[in-house]
Motif scaffolding. Sequence first.
Motif, PDB file in Angstrom:
ATOM      1  N   PRO A  18       0.816  -1.216   0.000  1.00 35.72           N
ATOM      2  CA  PRO A  18       0.000   0.000   0.000  1.00 35.72           C
ATOM      3  C   PRO A  18       0.853   1.272   0.000  1.00 35.72           C
ATOM      4  CG  PRO A  18      -0.529  -1.392   1.904  1.00 35.72           C
ATOM      5  CD  PRO A  18       0.610  -2.021   1.181  1.00 35.72           C
ATOM      6  N   ALA A  19       2.116   1.149   0.394  1.00 35.78           N
ATOM      7  CA  ALA A  19       3.018   2.304   0.400  1.00 35.78           C
ATOM      8  C   ALA A  19       3.583   2.498  -0.999  1.00 35.78           C
ATOM      9  CB  ALA A  19       4.157   2.072   1.386  1.00 35.78           C
ATOM     10  N   PRO A  20       3.352   3.648  -1.613  1.00 36.48           N
ATOM     11  CA  PRO A  20       3.840   3.856  -2.978  1.00 36.48           C
ATOM     12  C   PRO A  20       5.366   3.927  -3.059  1.00 36.48           C
ATOM     13  CG  PRO A  20       2.899   5.879  -2.116  1.00 36.48           C
ATOM     14  CD  PRO A  20       2.634   4.801  -1.100  1.00 36.48           C
ATOM     15  N   GLU A  21       6.030   4.036  -1.913  1.00 34.84           N
ATOM     16  CA  GLU A  21       7.482   4.193  -1.911  1.00 34.84           C
ATOM     17  C   GLU A  21       8.255   2.922  -2.259  1.00 34.84           C
ATOM     18  OE1 GLU A  21       5.461   7.125   0.484  1.00 34.84           O
ATOM     19  OE2 GLU A  21       5.568   4.962   0.783  1.00 34.84           O
ATOM     20  N   PHE A  22       7.662   1.745  -2.043  1.00 35.88           N
ATOM     21  CA  PHE A  22       8.434   0.535  -2.327  1.00 35.88           C
ATOM     22  C   PHE A  22       7.553  -0.663  -2.651  1.00 35.88           C
ATOM     23  CE2 PHE A  22       7.982  -2.345   1.280  1.00 35.88           C
ATOM     24  CZ  PHE A  22       7.435  -1.525   2.242  1.00 35.88           C
ATOM     25  N   GLN A  23       8.230  -1.657  -3.236  1.00 36.85           N
ATOM     26  CA  GLN A  23       7.628  -2.957  -3.497  1.00 36.85           C
ATOM     27  C   GLN A  23       8.522  -4.008  -2.858  1.00 36.85           C
ATOM     28  OE1 GLN A  23       7.420  -2.602  -7.849  1.00 36.85           O
ATOM     29  NE2 GLN A  23       5.252  -3.010  -7.644  1.00 36.85           N
ATOM     30  N   LEU A  24       7.942  -5.164  -2.577  1.00 38.87           N
ATOM     31  CA  LEU A  24       8.686  -6.257  -1.973  1.00 38.87           C
ATOM     32  C   LEU A  24       8.666  -7.450  -2.922  1.00 38.87           C
ATOM     33  CD1 LEU A  24      10.184  -7.232   0.573  1.00 38.87           C
ATOM     34  CD2 LEU A  24       7.985  -8.078   1.404  1.00 38.87           C
ATOM     35  N   TYR A  25       9.849  -7.984  -3.224  1.00 40.98           N
ATOM     36  CA  TYR A  25       9.988  -9.118  -4.129  1.00 40.98           C
ATOM     37  C   TYR A  25      10.468 -10.339  -3.361  1.00 40.98           C
ATOM     38  CZ  TYR A  25       9.909  -5.610  -7.809  1.00 40.98           C
ATOM     39  OH  TYR A  25       9.544  -4.587  -8.646  1.00 40.98           O
ATOM     40  N   ARG A  26       9.970 -11.511  -3.757  1.00 46.81           N
ATOM     41  CA  ARG A  26      10.453 -12.786  -3.220  1.00 46.81           C
ATOM     42  C   ARG A  26      11.002 -13.571  -4.394  1.00 46.81           C
ATOM     43  NH1 ARG A  26       9.076 -18.257  -2.217  1.00 46.81           N
ATOM     44  NH2 ARG A  26       9.641 -18.899  -0.099  1.00 46.81           N
ATOM     45  N   MET A  27      12.272 -13.982  -4.273  1.00 40.93           N
ATOM     46  CA  MET A  27      12.935 -14.705  -5.347  1.00 40.93           C
ATOM     47  C   MET A  27      13.381 -16.077  -4.863  1.00 40.93           C
ATOM     48  SD  MET A  27      15.423 -11.695  -6.838  1.00 40.93           S
ATOM     49  CE  MET A  27      15.851 -12.646  -8.307  1.00 40.93           C
ATOM     50  N   ASN A  28      13.098 -17.099  -5.637  1.00 41.97           N
ATOM     51  CA  ASN A  28      13.667 -18.424  -5.409  1.00 41.97           C
ATOM     52  C   ASN A  28      14.884 -18.505  -6.333  1.00 41.97           C
ATOM     53  OD1 ASN A  28      11.758 -19.393  -3.523  1.00 41.97           O
ATOM     54  ND2 ASN A  28      10.321 -19.690  -5.187  1.00 41.97           N
ATOM     55  N   VAL A  29      16.051 -18.273  -5.766  1.00 38.19           N
ATOM     56  CA  VAL A  29      17.279 -18.149  -6.540  1.00 38.19           C
ATOM     57  C   VAL A  29      17.925 -19.518  -6.711  1.00 38.19           C
ATOM     58  CG1 VAL A  29      19.517 -16.987  -6.655  1.00 38.19           C
ATOM     59  CG2 VAL A  29      17.589 -15.836  -5.576  1.00 38.19           C
ATOM     60  N   THR A  30      18.269 -19.855  -7.952  1.00 39.08           N
ATOM     61  CA  THR A  30      18.961 -21.105  -8.243  1.00 39.08           C
ATOM     62  C   THR A  30      20.458 -20.827  -8.395  1.00 39.08           C
ATOM     63  OG1 THR A  30      18.723 -20.870 -10.631  1.00 39.08           O
ATOM     64  CG2 THR A  30      16.903 -21.946  -9.457  1.00 39.08           C
ATOM     65  N   ALA A  31      21.201 -21.848  -8.820  1.00 31.55           N
ATOM     66  CA  ALA A  31      22.639 -21.679  -9.026  1.00 31.55           C
ATOM     67  C   ALA A  31      22.931 -20.770 -10.211  1.00 31.55           C
ATOM     68  CB  ALA A  31      23.298 -23.036  -9.231  1.00 31.55           C
ATOM     69  N   ASP A  32      21.986 -20.655 -11.147  1.00 32.30           N
ATOM     70  CA  ASP A  32      22.168 -19.758 -12.288  1.00 32.30           C
ATOM     71  C   ASP A  32      21.951 -18.316 -11.842  1.00 32.30           C
ATOM     72  OD1 ASP A  32      22.543 -21.925 -14.042  1.00 32.30           O
ATOM     73  OD2 ASP A  32      20.370 -22.159 -14.254  1.00 32.30           O
ATOM     74  N   ALA A  33      22.806 -17.423 -12.295  1.00 30.24           N
ATOM     75  CA  ALA A  33      22.682 -16.014 -11.913  1.00 30.24           C
ATOM     76  C   ALA A  33      21.380 -15.423 -12.445  1.00 30.24           C
ATOM     77  CB  ALA A  33      23.872 -15.213 -12.427  1.00 30.24           C
ATOM     78  N   ALA A  34      20.629 -14.773 -11.567  1.00 30.55           N
ATOM     79  CA  ALA A  34      19.367 -14.119 -11.927  1.00 30.55           C
ATOM     80  C   ALA A  34      19.491 -12.628 -11.641  1.00 30.55           C
ATOM     81  CB  ALA A  34      18.217 -14.710 -11.125  1.00 30.55           C
ATOM     82  N   MET A  35      18.899 -11.811 -12.493  1.00 25.50           N
ATOM     83  CA  MET A  35      18.912 -10.362 -12.285  1.00 25.50           C
ATOM     84  C   MET A  35      17.996 -10.002 -11.117  1.00 25.50           C
ATOM     85  SD  MET A  35      20.959  -9.134 -14.551  1.00 25.50           S
ATOM     86  CE  MET A  35      20.600  -7.405 -14.458  1.00 25.50           C
ATOM     87  N   LEU A  36      18.460  -9.120 -10.267  1.00 29.90           N
ATOM     88  CA  LEU A  36      17.613  -8.605  -9.194  1.00 29.90           C
ATOM     89  C   LEU A  36      16.665  -7.564  -9.774  1.00 29.90           C
ATOM     90  CD1 LEU A  36      20.017  -8.069  -6.177  1.00 29.90           C
ATOM     91  CD2 LEU A  36      18.513  -9.987  -6.639  1.00 29.90           C
TER      92      LEU A  36
END
Length: 95
Positions: A18-36
Amino acid sequence: PAIEPRPAGPSTVVYDTPAPEFQLYRMNVTADAAMLPHDGPRIALCLEGTVVLRNQAGAAAELRRGGSCFLPAADGADTAAGPAVLFVAASDCTR
């Protein structure tokens, strides 16, 4: 009311807060590099496993379960490699 996540890419969901200032992300990161998500300032928190964060200049930081760090906007596009579950709080200037 509960905030429901929506897909934001492979193995990533976003919680539009609800706060326009930020968003929250949840990532299931594998051994392969993923962009944040986002290129601006972010805070990363490792909930499970171990993740290696790497900036465009090649500097790396390793976070283990419970570890967190601040990623400045100057880092640009960071990547993450796990395996790990990573939360990223990012500013959202588009909302």
